[in-house]
Design an enzyme around this catalytic site. Structure first.
Site, mmCIF file in Angstrom:
data_model
loop_
_atom_site.group_PDB
_atom_site.id
_atom_site.type_symbol
_atom_site.label_atom_id
_atom_site.label_comp_id
_atom_site.label_asym_id
_atom_site.label_seq_id
_atom_site.Cartn_x
_atom_site.Cartn_y
_atom_site.Cartn_z
ATOM 1 N N SER A 124 0.773 -1.274 -0.019
ATOM 2 C CA SER A 124 -0.050 -0.052 0.064
ATOM 3 C C SER A 124 0.776 1.139 -0.026
ATOM 4 O O SER A 124 0.235 2.413 -0.109
ATOM 5 C CB SER A 124 -1.005 -0.104 1.215
ATOM 6 O OG SER A 124 -0.236 0.123 2.268
ATOM 7 N N LYS A 161 0.916 3.789 7.141
ATOM 8 C CA LYS A 161 0.265 4.779 6.174
ATOM 9 C C LYS A 161 0.810 6.052 6.464
ATOM 10 O O LYS A 161 1.378 6.635 7.235
ATOM 11 C CB LYS A 161 -1.262 4.614 6.364
ATOM 12 C CG LYS A 161 -2.007 3.308 6.266
ATOM 13 C CD LYS A 161 -2.032 3.186 4.630
ATOM 14 C CE LYS A 161 -2.793 1.844 4.413
ATOM 15 N NZ LYS A 161 -1.858 0.834 4.990
#
Lengths: 209, 209
Positions: A124, A161
């Site tokens: 990601s 993230k």
DNA sequence: TTGCTTACCAGACAAATGTGTGCTATGCAA
DNA sequence: TTGCATAGCACACATTTGTCTGGTAAGCAA
């Protein structure tokens, strides 16, 4: 007489030589410096060393053999080991033992305080240059600034993230168009720490434990 | 004469004393051991030290001052500094000093042999997760396998690319569709080394020099 | 007892090492 | 030129430090 070198150049190399020897655990004697640089006189080495002391780059303990040391602030980075956590369990991660898979060396004892490492598992964050298998070094903190790359707890799993603020609330954004941002309930975001370094070993890496 | 202590007890403490001193960077002299333990004779300290060598707990470099070291296996994990080269000049890079910008710590002395570091400048390897500003740690070698990420010399500039074999010849491929492969004349490819680690510091990194 | 080992001491010698004085040569700036 | 600074050399000297020879004392086992 040996050819004269430009001012300061030889001295810089002598400084690195001394530092190198300090790394190895045995500071050099004046005569060892002399021989390492091929000086025909002890005094030449001594003058360079004394100049380094006068410049504040070295210190010395007068009269002692092998008495030259690095000056304050130039001290050797003492290595410390940061735990590489495998499975990050529920809760706070602050519980003492999370079964480290190993330990990652970092060059500063001070920086290692309150740090841990994780191995990245998803794709990601590939647009931020963080690939699966990469190691991230994380400093523990429960808050971070928008724009920081953080490790946060999402459904009892640690995830890496980028922290963003949107519509007045903090979100966790991947850096890969195939993934969607995570929008936690306000106040429900649990930040474990901020990523301060990324490492990727393309060839066998020594494991400490 | 000082009271006689139980066998081996004083010696254990001397071992710890030596180890402590080694950790601080300056191995003790025989007479420093003597004074630290209040022996009235140098020889007492010397006999203990020599016994520790005979037991295999210490090693010594005969004749050298402060020559006692920890035996193999008891040594501390030592760090080494790898030069961070700025401008990589023409030729072979093997010329001794290339004006390092600084030094990067690596956790193994052995691994640091024949290594250097570069700061990545272009965006040509972003799909391999190598971003501008990243540090690459490189092991010097003049050949590499297809698939390896290498540092090669292209028009007197060091460049980081992935080595590929195509149509029987070696090429340098970027990992970014905006860039084109470099196809050197056969035999003209100069490989400086293989990238074995990538590091990215997202927060201030200490520089050593 | 005798013999052996360990712990420790005294004093000396020699090598390693730090330190001081005086010197030559080069480059640079006034 | 003069003066000054840096780089380097030669040689001597004193201290530090490693090493050696010979000794005392206590504990233990044959």
């Amino acid at each position: 007489m040996s050819p004269k070198t430009p001012p300061g150049q030889t001295r810089d190399q002598i400084f690195r030589f001394v530092r190198e020897r300090l790394f190895e655990g045995l500071p050099p004697t004046v005569r060892e410096v002399q021989q390492a640089f091929g000086f025909k006189s002890v005094q030449t080495a001594r003058e360079h060393l004394e100049t380094l002391v006068a410049e504040g780059r070295l210190t010395k303990a007068a009269g002692l053999s092998r008495g030259y040391r690095l000056a304050e602030g130039l001290a050797l980075p003492a290595m410390a080991l940061v735990p590489l956590l495998g499975q990050v369990q529920a809760g706070e991660l602050t519980t003492a033992v999370e079964e480290p898979e190993g330990y990652i060396p970092v060059p500063s004892r001070q920086a290692a305080e309150g740090m841990f490492a994780l191995r990245v598992r998803g794709r990601s964050m590939i647009d931020a240059g963080i690939l699966p298998g990469d190691l991230v070094l994380v400093r523990r903190q429960s808050a971070a600034e928008p724009g920081d790359i953080v490790v946060a707890l999402v459904e009892d799993e640690a995830t890496v993230k980028r922290l963003r603020r949107r519509n007045g609330r903090l979100e966790l954004h991947p850096e890969n168009p195939e993934f969607f941002p995570i929008v936690p309930e306000p106040g429900a975001l649990v930040i474990l720490g901020k990523v301060i370094e990324v490492r990727r070993h393309l060839e066998g890496m020594p494991v400490y434990d």
